[in-house]
Scaffold this motif. Sequence first.
Motif, mmCIF file in Angstrom:
data_model
loop_
_atom_site.group_PDB
_atom_site.id
_atom_site.type_symbol
_atom_site.label_atom_id
_atom_site.label_comp_id
_atom_site.label_asym_id
_atom_site.label_seq_id
_atom_site.Cartn_x
_atom_site.Cartn_y
_atom_site.Cartn_z
ATOM 1 N N VAL A 192 -11.587 -0.826 8.444
ATOM 2 C CA VAL A 192 -10.200 -1.128 8.096
ATOM 3 C C VAL A 192 -10.219 -1.821 6.742
ATOM 4 N N PHE A 193 -9.492 -1.255 5.765
ATOM 5 C CA PHE A 193 -9.662 -1.663 4.365
ATOM 6 C C PHE A 193 -8.297 -1.865 3.721
ATOM 7 N N THR A 194 -8.033 -3.080 3.248
ATOM 8 C CA THR A 194 -6.832 -3.321 2.441
ATOM 9 C C THR A 194 -7.247 -3.361 0.973
ATOM 10 N N GLY A 195 -6.349 -2.911 0.094
ATOM 11 C CA GLY A 195 -6.652 -2.952 -1.332
ATOM 12 C C GLY A 195 -7.604 -1.863 -1.777
ATOM 13 N N GLY A 196 -7.559 -0.725 -1.109
ATOM 14 C CA GLY A 196 -8.502 0.346 -1.420
ATOM 15 C C GLY A 196 -7.921 1.491 -2.223
ATOM 16 N N THR A 197 -6.749 1.303 -2.827
ATOM 17 C CA THR A 197 -6.137 2.419 -3.553
ATOM 18 C C THR A 197 -6.547 2.491 -5.015
ATOM 19 N N ASP A 198 -7.063 1.393 -5.567
ATOM 20 C CA ASP A 198 -7.516 1.440 -6.960
ATOM 21 C C ASP A 198 -8.525 0.327 -7.231
ATOM 22 N N GLY A 199 -9.079 0.341 -8.442
ATOM 23 C CA GLY A 199 -10.010 -0.695 -8.858
ATOM 24 C C GLY A 199 -11.282 -0.753 -8.041
ATOM 25 N N LEU A 200 -11.836 -1.941 -7.930
ATOM 26 C CA LEU A 200 -13.097 -2.112 -7.224
ATOM 27 C C LEU A 200 -12.966 -1.789 -5.739
ATOM 28 N N ALA A 220 -18.273 6.931 7.173
ATOM 29 C CA ALA A 220 -17.407 6.036 7.938
ATOM 30 C C ALA A 220 -16.002 6.611 8.059
ATOM 31 N N ASP A 221 -15.348 6.305 9.177
ATOM 32 C CA ASP A 221 -13.926 6.600 9.332
ATOM 33 C C ASP A 221 -13.155 5.445 8.702
ATOM 34 N N ILE A 222 -12.307 5.760 7.723
ATOM 35 C CA ILE A 222 -11.605 4.735 6.968
ATOM 36 C C ILE A 222 -10.146 4.670 7.393
ATOM 37 N N VAL A 223 -9.682 3.464 7.690
ATOM 38 C CA VAL A 223 -8.256 3.219 7.888
ATOM 39 C C VAL A 223 -7.793 2.424 6.672
ATOM 40 N N LEU A 224 -7.087 3.096 5.779
ATOM 41 C CA LEU A 224 -6.626 2.480 4.538
ATOM 42 C C LEU A 224 -5.267 1.830 4.782
ATOM 43 N N VAL A 225 -5.225 0.519 4.624
ATOM 44 C CA VAL A 225 -3.990 -0.240 4.806
ATOM 45 C C VAL A 225 -3.391 -0.448 3.428
ATOM 46 N N ALA A 226 -2.240 0.174 3.163
ATOM 47 C CA ALA A 226 -1.721 0.180 1.798
ATOM 48 C C ALA A 226 -0.201 0.151 1.781
#
Length: 309
Positions: A33-41, A54-60
């Motif tokens: 579960v990943f927040t802040g994964g749409t750009d940058g580092l 990995a199965d990614i759940v992008l919280v955006a």
Amino acid sequence: MKRPSGNLWIDTFFARKSTDRVPDQDLRGKTVVFTGGTDGLGRIALERLASMGADIVLVARTSKKSALVHTEIKLKGYAGEVSTVACDLSSLDSVRQAASAILERCGNIDLLINCAGANLAERMLSPEGYELNFVVNYLSPMLLTELLLERVKSTPEARIINVTSGTQQYGHVDLNDLHREQKWSTFASYAQAKLCMIMHAGDVAERLQGSDVTINCLNPGYIKSNIGRHLKGAERMFNVFFGGLAAPSWVGGERIVAAALGEEYRGVSGKFIYEDTLMAPNPETQDTGKVIRLLSQSFEMAGLSRPTA
């Protein structure tokens, strides 16, 4: 000079522009579960984890950006799935809705990475009436962590990574004015929020004792990113003139992956990772009375009951 030095200004003007890349691992069947994964580092770290299966759940917050990430990663044919959960970290209600959606979707959470953040140039308030730098950079990730914590705890050897900042070194938690009504500045409000994030992580680490689940905070270093896009005046000028000294985004992304997967951090919890070195954070994190009072106020603001153990 030992690098990193642990001094914010030295490490800003002499930023290390390289880091050891984390070897690929087989993350098939793992959920991130990943927040802040749409750009940058954050975007770089997310793709590295996806490339390992990995199965990614992008919280955006932005559906357009999250849809683009989903499409780009899917086209690369990685083994894992990428899905998105809408969440606006400026709203605690949005965080609650996102946490509910994540729990419904994820039977296990192997990694929770709180990477999203903002550095606002003027004092603004959340829908709940709280200062926005405090909410986006601390209260919302704190609430998300608490709401997902039991699911994380039930996942063997899970890790929680909070991406913080070197500014915590100069942060000060004003318990009588957490929302900076009396004295607000971009730097002070941002540094306080990142310092609060470390304090909360220390409390979670104590509650996780006896398990194989860990939580740590990471300062990725002085990295090129868009976190300063809202800055104005002298702070914006600093960003423009000295931005060329920053390490490239991939360095910060690799440091996130290292904290999330590195063998050297197995069983390590409640620590502050400065780039790739364990260092002591701001001494205020060791003020037990201040930490207790901060968490008491934080849980009340978030509408949570304070855990007793």
